[in-house]
Design an enzyme around this catalytic site. Structure first.
Site, PDB file in Angstrom:
ATOM      1  N   ASP A 253       0.776  -0.991   0.049  1.00 46.11           N
ATOM      2  CA  ASP A 253      -0.240   0.188   0.103  1.00 46.11           C
ATOM      3  C   ASP A 253       1.082   1.532  -0.245  1.00 46.11           C
ATOM      4  O   ASP A 253       2.015   0.753   0.362  1.00 46.11           O
ATOM      5  CB  ASP A 253      -0.539   0.267   1.400  1.00 46.11           C
ATOM      6  CG  ASP A 253      -2.216   0.854   0.541  1.00 46.11           C
ATOM      7  OD1 ASP A 253      -1.813   1.752   0.373  1.00 46.11           O
ATOM      8  OD2 ASP A 253      -2.912   0.685   1.696  1.00 46.11           O
TER       9      ASP A 253
HETATM   10  C1  BGC Z   1      -4.654   3.343   0.028  1.00 41.29           C
HETATM   11  C2  BGC Z   1      -4.478   2.557  -0.959  1.00 41.29           C
HETATM   12  C3  BGC Z   1      -4.452   3.334  -2.416  1.00 41.29           C
HETATM   13  C4  BGC Z   1      -3.663   4.251  -2.297  1.00 41.29           C
HETATM   14  C5  BGC Z   1      -2.880   4.797  -3.596  1.00 41.29           C
HETATM   15  C6  BGC Z   1      -3.331   4.361  -0.033  1.00 41.29           C
HETATM   16  O1  BGC Z   1      -3.717   5.918   1.228  1.00 41.29           O
HETATM   17  O2  BGC Z   1      -4.951   2.863   1.025  1.00 41.29           O
HETATM   18  O3  BGC Z   1      -6.047   2.109  -1.258  1.00 41.29           O
HETATM   19  O4  BGC Z   1      -4.862   2.238  -3.232  1.00 41.29           O
HETATM   20  O5  BGC Z   1      -3.046   5.327  -1.466  1.00 41.29           O
HETATM   21  O6  BGC Z   1      -4.286   5.726  -3.667  1.00 41.29           O
END
Ligand code: BGC
Length: 841
Positions: A253
């Protein structure tokens, strides 16, 4: 160069997944041999916030990843990680609404449309679906998840992945695993017992991985049983790759991979976003010194090349997506996910009479969640416009009832609403959760609606008995006025066509096809999660298997609306219900579908409608504790008036098995099981007992070890978990018996003891902590690019409060590196220690 890039991508994609495997894998492996160490290292982190790293020398292109999940979010050039400054794309209903459709085929179509739009935007990997369980109704990201049940989550997630990947675009199954809270989300440790982990929190990922082979799996921010998911080789290597055979890329993530020297060997191939090439030098040094095993790096590099090879060709080619068709699909999905919670005959609205439309959401809807999934829609249907268009302006009167931005009401707004309602035959009150009440990054603290919304319902109901409440929200709410109104419609966050879908549903032109994929408690205080500690260091999942209806049905607690509930405008009859495939000698054989539930569903009403048949299994004589009943199969049927259809639902062995912690395997324990077929977990229409015998000698039983006395579960040494209740709660001592060890320390870090995982919110008693908070808040708003009055701006403080030192490199856009973050942490600790010393003096 370009030609080589083209040839690498073109030689392997976009092809259907099944055709590309071996070639791509072999090519990727061969190519790794031609990479320098520096190139390999560079591949394991993004080139920037959204793209992988290209290797021009060998013609290896970069591919783009992008959010996800209910629409494509591609920031404009130069907009970085902005959540608002992005290219328009179809905003489909959020997962909460899609989950409520109970219709995997429809979700597959949505996936396909998302894939087509991703490809058109140059996005080769779409960051979704989110399949985490909704462990608690206050989860800030519940709108982004399908269900509190692993079967519903997995089937919806699988359909989504199948749809997206059929277009050549890859999916990213997220957030792996046990990512169920937004509070302290970057460092909190989810303490989960092995059975709950396997039977619930991993189960929602397992079938998606095995059946659909998503291109990537996203490792979550949180820790799981002590280790960060991005550094958790038990999770990533043993279970995901070893047991489930995942051969795609594990991507962190955003910001979750703190140190590639640790995360790459643990199985996290790709760290996103990139922190600049400066970080590569550090990883290269680790490689030279042997601190990072070459083999681990080679494996990750090969998997990333395979990903690029498989998906680079998916983008840029093909026809432009048909946005009108996608809008229509979004509308169909929104109606199919709309749940008619209550209807004392007032709906659908008849062909004549005046309709008062009350509530600012009717004009400025809440139609999607806030956070990384935010989409700039291609257009937006509102309920008000759609109703006016459908029935004519003369039949509709509108009053806002409350202020859309500040969620407050005034005597004048209420008076206007009442006068509109008085003049009308039916009053439709549109309320729900504004963005500031529900967003990624922050959990809710209660299930209440804004006070002004509740008051509006009561005021309108006082002057018009025919009051229909329409809810726009991503997760359950308390409804103090429930008994006084004749109809309630849960529209969830229905996407850009949610308004027109709602109009169709209210007018009876479309069936409210949804069924709840989560329980609506009467009060938050009834929900076990509300009694259990959340932070400062851990979240103890003491309720174990008793999540959602598994708890409420086992404890016999009242709920406002049960799991699976939803009314129809028509009526159905079930006949010829039968269970086959089992007999007293046991279900032998090695077929996947060991037990079949069959029935004939007839639409006995005068209009078309949808019925969802739900099959629950109740274990009658288990040696281990089991929830009262668990959903193990379902089918949705759409029938014209007078239509009938035979429905067949297969239950495989897993439907009857539990995770045996001693054997480390799924076990089907011989004995009697009750099959319950119903319309919700509380509306069981048919039951039958079957007997499953000992496994036959069919040579397919390796996965089903017999249960001996040594196979008894630690939790069953005590009978406590057999009878959960609100009165008994879930005491820590019982949870520790279940875990087989004491729970980790869960105390606040005092000044001077902060760690990389300590959330900024837990440092606020110190001056350095407060200064850091201010810096981060400013930085975050800049990174996210929120316009003023945007929800993220309004809750920025709460969102930022969850950050910790691990996230500093990401939040500062690489300005502060890992070493800088550690130094800053040491400084904050030092200063707060001095501050504490001073305070004592
Ligand atoms: C979120 C993800 C997301 C990623 C990219 C993260 O903060 O938890 O779900 O895909 O950011 O934006």
């Amino acid at each position: 160069m370009a030609t080589e890039a083209h040839s690498f991508a073109a030689s392997v994609g976009p092809l259907p997944w099944s055709q590309m495997d071996d070639t791509t894998k072999a090519q990727a492996r061969a190519l790794v041999g031609r990479l320098t160490d520096a190139e390999k290292v560079s591949l394991t982190a993004g080139a920037d916030a959204w793209t992988t790293t290209a290797v021009d020398r060998l013609g290896i292109p970069a591919i783009r990843l992008g959010d996800g999940p209910h629409g494509v979010r591609k920031p404009h050039d130069g907009a970085g990680m902005s959540m608002f400054d992005s290219h328009p794309a179809t905003c489909f209903p959020t997962a909460a609404a899609l989950g409520s459709t109970w219709d995997p085929e429809l979700v597959r179509l949505v996936g396909e449309a998302l894939g087509r739009e991703s490809a058109a935007h140059g996005i080769a990997v779409l960051l979704g679906p989110g399949v985490n369980l909704k462990r608690t109704p206050v989860g800030g990201r519940d709108f982004e998840y399908f269900s509190e049940d692993p079967l519903v989550s997995a089937r919806m997630g699988a359909a989504w992945v199948r749809g997206v990947q059929s277009t050549g675009v890859g999916a990213s199954l997220k957030h792996f695993a046990a990512n169920n809270t937004e509070r302290r989300r970057y460092g909190v440790d989810a303490v989960v017992d092995k059975r709950a982990l396997r039977e619930l929190y991993l189960a929602c990922f397992e079938r998606v991985v095995i059946d659909e082979r998503p291109a990537t799996v996203m490792a979550a921010y949180n820790r799981l049983n002590g280790e960060h998911c991005t550094e958790n080789s038990r999770l990533l290597r043993d279970i995901l790759r070893g047991e489930w055979g995942f051969d795609g890329v594990v991507v962190s993530d955003w910001g979750a991979a703190w140190d590639r020297m640790i995360s790459v060997p643990a199985g996290n191939d790709l760290a996103m976003p990139g922190l600049g090439r400066r970080d590569d030098r550090y990883v290269r040094r680790a490689l030279r010194s042997g601190a990072l095993a070459r083999r681990a790096l080679d494996e990750s590099a090969a998997r990333i090349l395979q990903l690029v090879g498989r998906h680079a060709g998916a983008t840029g080619a093909g026809d432009a997506p048909d946005l009108d068709a996608h809008h229509a699909l979004a509308r169909r999905a929104a109606a199919a996910g709309t749940v008619l919670l209550k209807n004392d005959g007032v709906l659908p609205i008849g062909p004549s009479g005046r309709i008062a439309v009350i509530g600012a959401f009717a004009k400025e809807p809440r139609f999607q969640g806030a956070g990384s999934s935010h989409v700039v829609p291609t257009r937006l249907d509102t309920l008000l416009d759609s109703l006016v268009e459908a029935v004519g302006i003369d039949r509709v009167v509108y009053a806002p009832g409350y202020d859309r931005v500040h969620n407050e009401s005034t005597a004048a707004l209420i008076a206007e609403a009442q006068s509109a309602a008085r003049e009308a035959d039916v009053a439709v009150v549109v309320i729900g959760l504004p963005e500031v009440f529900e967003t990624e990054g922050v959990d809710r603290e209660h299930l209440r609606l804004p006070e002004a919304h509740d008051r509006l319902v009561e005021a309108v109901r006082a002057v018009n008995a025919e009051t229909v409440v329409v809810l726009q929200n991503g997760s359950p709410v308390e409804m103090p006025w429930l008994d006084s109104v004749p109809a309630v419609v849960e529209a969830y966050l229905g996407g850009q066509a949610g308004g027109s879908a709602l109009a169709e549903v209210l007018l009876g032109e479309a069936e409210p096809g949804g069924r709840l994929a989560e329980t609506f408690p009467v009060r938050y205080a009834d929900h076990p999660e509300s009694w259990l500690p959340n932070g400062p260091a851990t979240v103890e999942y003491r309720e174990s298997l008793y999540v959602g209806y598994r708890y409420f049905d086992s404890a016999g607690e009242a709920v406002a609306f049960p799991f699976g509930h939803g009314l129809s405008y028509t009526t159905f009859d079930w006949s010829d219900v039968a269970v086959s495939g089992s007999d007293s000698s046991g279900v032998g054989g090695s077929s996947d579908a060991d037990v079949e539930v069959r029935l004939v569903v007839s639409n006995t009403g005068t209009r078309a409608g949808a019925e969802v048949v739900q099959v629950y299994v109740h274990d009658l004589e288990s040696s281990v504790f089991r929830p009262q009943q668990e959903l193990k199969g379902f089918a949705k049927v759409e029938l014209a008036a007078g239509g009938r259809e035979t429905v067949s639902i297969q239950l495989d062995r897993r439907a009857f098995s539990f995770w045996n912690t001693s054997a480390g395997a799924w076990v089907l324990e011989p004995g009697r099981f009750e099959i319950r077929v119903g319309r919700s977990s509380r509306d069981i229409r048919w039951r039958s007992t079957i007997e499953l015998g000992a496994p036959g000698d069919d040579g397919d039983r390796d996965d089903l070890p017999a249960l001996g006395s040594e196979g008894r579960e630690p939790g069953d040494l005590s009978s406590f978990y057999r009878a959960p209740s609100k009165r008994a709660g879930f005491p820590v001592a019982e949870f520790e018996r279940l875990l087989g060890h004491p729970v980790p320390r869960n105390v606040p870090a005092g000044p001077g003891e902060f760690t990389l995982d300590t959330a900024v919110s837990d440092m606020q008693q110190t001056l350095p902590g407060r200064l850091l908070f201010r810096f981060l808040a400013r930085q975050a708003v800049k990174t996210i690019g929120a316009p003023s009055e945007a929800p993220v701006e309004m809750v920025a403080g709460d969102v930022v409060a969850q950050l910790n030192f691990r996230m500093l490199p990401t939040v500062s856009d690489g300005l502060i590196g890992r070493r800088g973050a550690r130094r800053l942490l040491a400084l904050v600790n030092l200063l707060s220690r001095i501050g504490r010393g001073r305070a004592r003096l």
